[in-house]
Design a protein around this motif. Sequence first.
Motif, PDB file in Angstrom:
ATOM      1  N   VAL A  51       4.654  -2.375   2.158  1.00  0.00           N
ATOM      2  CA  VAL A  51       4.089  -1.188   1.523  1.00  0.00           C
ATOM      3  C   VAL A  51       5.252  -0.344   1.014  1.00  0.00           C
ATOM      4  O   VAL A  51       6.214  -0.107   1.742  1.00  0.00           O
ATOM      5  CB  VAL A  51       3.219  -0.380   2.513  1.00  0.00           C
ATOM      6  CG1 VAL A  51       2.686   0.878   1.851  1.00  0.00           C
ATOM      7  CG2 VAL A  51       2.072  -1.232   3.032  1.00  0.00           C
ATOM      8  N   VAL A  52       5.160   0.100  -0.234  1.00  0.00           N
ATOM      9  CA  VAL A  52       6.216   0.919  -0.838  1.00  0.00           C
ATOM     10  C   VAL A  52       6.153   2.314  -0.226  1.00  0.00           C
ATOM     11  O   VAL A  52       5.124   2.984  -0.295  1.00  0.00           O
ATOM     12  CB  VAL A  52       6.048   0.979  -2.375  1.00  0.00           C
ATOM     13  CG1 VAL A  52       7.099   1.902  -2.992  1.00  0.00           C
ATOM     14  CG2 VAL A  52       6.114  -0.416  -2.980  1.00  0.00           C
ATOM     15  N   ASP A  53       7.276   2.749   0.361  1.00  0.00           N
ATOM     16  CA  ASP A  53       7.332   4.052   1.026  1.00  0.00           C
ATOM     17  C   ASP A  53       7.910   5.154   0.152  1.00  0.00           C
ATOM     18  O   ASP A  53       7.558   6.314   0.303  1.00  0.00           O
ATOM     19  CB  ASP A  53       8.179   3.967   2.302  1.00  0.00           C
ATOM     20  CG  ASP A  53       7.487   3.197   3.398  1.00  0.00           C
ATOM     21  OD1 ASP A  53       6.253   3.261   3.496  1.00  0.00           O
ATOM     22  OD2 ASP A  53       8.195   2.518   4.172  1.00  0.00           O
ATOM     23  N   GLY A  54       8.842   4.810  -0.722  1.00  0.00           N
ATOM     24  CA  GLY A  54       9.528   5.832  -1.515  1.00  0.00           C
ATOM     25  C   GLY A  54       9.313   5.640  -3.002  1.00  0.00           C
ATOM     26  O   GLY A  54       8.830   4.605  -3.458  1.00  0.00           O
ATOM     27  N   VAL A  63       4.397   4.549  -5.056  1.00  0.00           N
ATOM     28  CA  VAL A  63       4.334   4.781  -3.613  1.00  0.00           C
ATOM     29  C   VAL A  63       2.964   4.352  -3.104  1.00  0.00           C
ATOM     30  O   VAL A  63       1.942   4.578  -3.753  1.00  0.00           O
ATOM     31  CB  VAL A  63       4.601   6.276  -3.289  1.00  0.00           C
ATOM     32  CG1 VAL A  63       4.402   6.554  -1.813  1.00  0.00           C
ATOM     33  CG2 VAL A  63       6.002   6.666  -3.720  1.00  0.00           C
ATOM     34  N   ASN A  64       2.935   3.710  -1.945  1.00  0.00           N
ATOM     35  CA  ASN A  64       1.744   3.178  -1.281  1.00  0.00           C
ATOM     36  C   ASN A  64       1.137   1.980  -1.987  1.00  0.00           C
ATOM     37  O   ASN A  64      -0.011   1.626  -1.743  1.00  0.00           O
ATOM     38  CB  ASN A  64       0.690   4.263  -1.042  1.00  0.00           C
ATOM     39  CG  ASN A  64       1.136   5.203   0.037  1.00  0.00           C
ATOM     40  OD1 ASN A  64       1.557   4.773   1.112  1.00  0.00           O
ATOM     41  ND2 ASN A  64       1.095   6.493  -0.242  1.00  0.00           N
ATOM     42  N   SER A  65       1.922   1.321  -2.835  1.00  0.00           N
ATOM     43  CA  SER A  65       1.491   0.040  -3.388  1.00  0.00           C
ATOM     44  C   SER A  65       1.782  -1.038  -2.352  1.00  0.00           C
ATOM     45  O   SER A  65       2.741  -0.942  -1.587  1.00  0.00           O
ATOM     46  CB  SER A  65       2.267  -0.296  -4.665  1.00  0.00           C
ATOM     47  OG  SER A  65       1.950   0.583  -5.700  1.00  0.00           O
ATOM     48  N   LEU A  66       0.962  -2.068  -2.344  1.00  0.00           N
ATOM     49  CA  LEU A  66       1.225  -3.244  -1.523  1.00  0.00           C
ATOM     50  C   LEU A  66       1.995  -4.206  -2.421  1.00  0.00           C
ATOM     51  O   LEU A  66       1.535  -4.513  -3.524  1.00  0.00           O
ATOM     52  CB  LEU A  66      -0.076  -3.885  -1.045  1.00  0.00           C
ATOM     53  CG  LEU A  66       0.087  -5.132  -0.183  1.00  0.00           C
ATOM     54  CD1 LEU A  66       0.655  -4.751   1.179  1.00  0.00           C
ATOM     55  CD2 LEU A  66      -1.247  -5.831  -0.008  1.00  0.00           C
ATOM     56  N   ILE A  67       3.178  -4.635  -1.986  1.00  0.00           N
ATOM     57  CA  ILE A  67       3.949  -5.580  -2.785  1.00  0.00           C
ATOM     58  C   ILE A  67       4.012  -6.921  -2.072  1.00  0.00           C
ATOM     59  O   ILE A  67       4.049  -6.990  -0.839  1.00  0.00           O
ATOM     60  CB  ILE A  67       5.370  -5.071  -3.111  1.00  0.00           C
ATOM     61  CG1 ILE A  67       6.172  -4.756  -1.849  1.00  0.00           C
ATOM     62  CG2 ILE A  67       5.313  -3.883  -4.049  1.00  0.00           C
ATOM     63  CD1 ILE A  67       7.638  -4.418  -2.113  1.00  0.00           C
TER      64      ILE A  67
END
Length: 176
Positions: A51-54, A63-67
């Motif tokens: 999960v993208v935090d920054g 931010v908050n994308s699932l990669i």
Amino acid sequence: MMLNINRNITKLLANILFWIFMIVMMFLIFLAAQSRFTGMEPSLFGNRLYVVDGGSMEPTLKVNSLIIVNERTPDEILMGDILTYYGTGSKTRVTHRVIDIGPNNEYFITQGDANNVEDAIPVERENVIGIVTFSIPHLGYAFRFLSSIQGIIFIVSTSIIVFIAPLLFKRKTKEA
């Protein structure tokens, strides 16, 4: 007659959507349980989920994308790839774009898309995890929740209700 056909089609679509939902939930439960019990990162078929935090990679990765990060060896990394690697300390994961590569792929110079300067420390070969192959905006919220104890309890209790409730309602209608 037409009303029965529409009702049957609606019921069929509802059943298909339900089973798709259940398969996705079972997949997420499996990944969450795997990471919780093994203490390792969620991984499936050479792909890891983060999960993208920054915001250093915005607007490319919100931010908050699932990669989804496909595990790669350092020799497979190319200029312009979005690289996920272990930062300082093995618990930190960083995802930035490769802007330069050292001789024989010994190290990588990275920079966040939203940053004005390159990262201060080059990424060493042994810190490479892989490259981002897919991103799903906002799904990180759900993944974080489903990976928590509360999320697992929610999924298990919802699954029990979904499977038991129809059985209870069928018995009541047969009794009446």
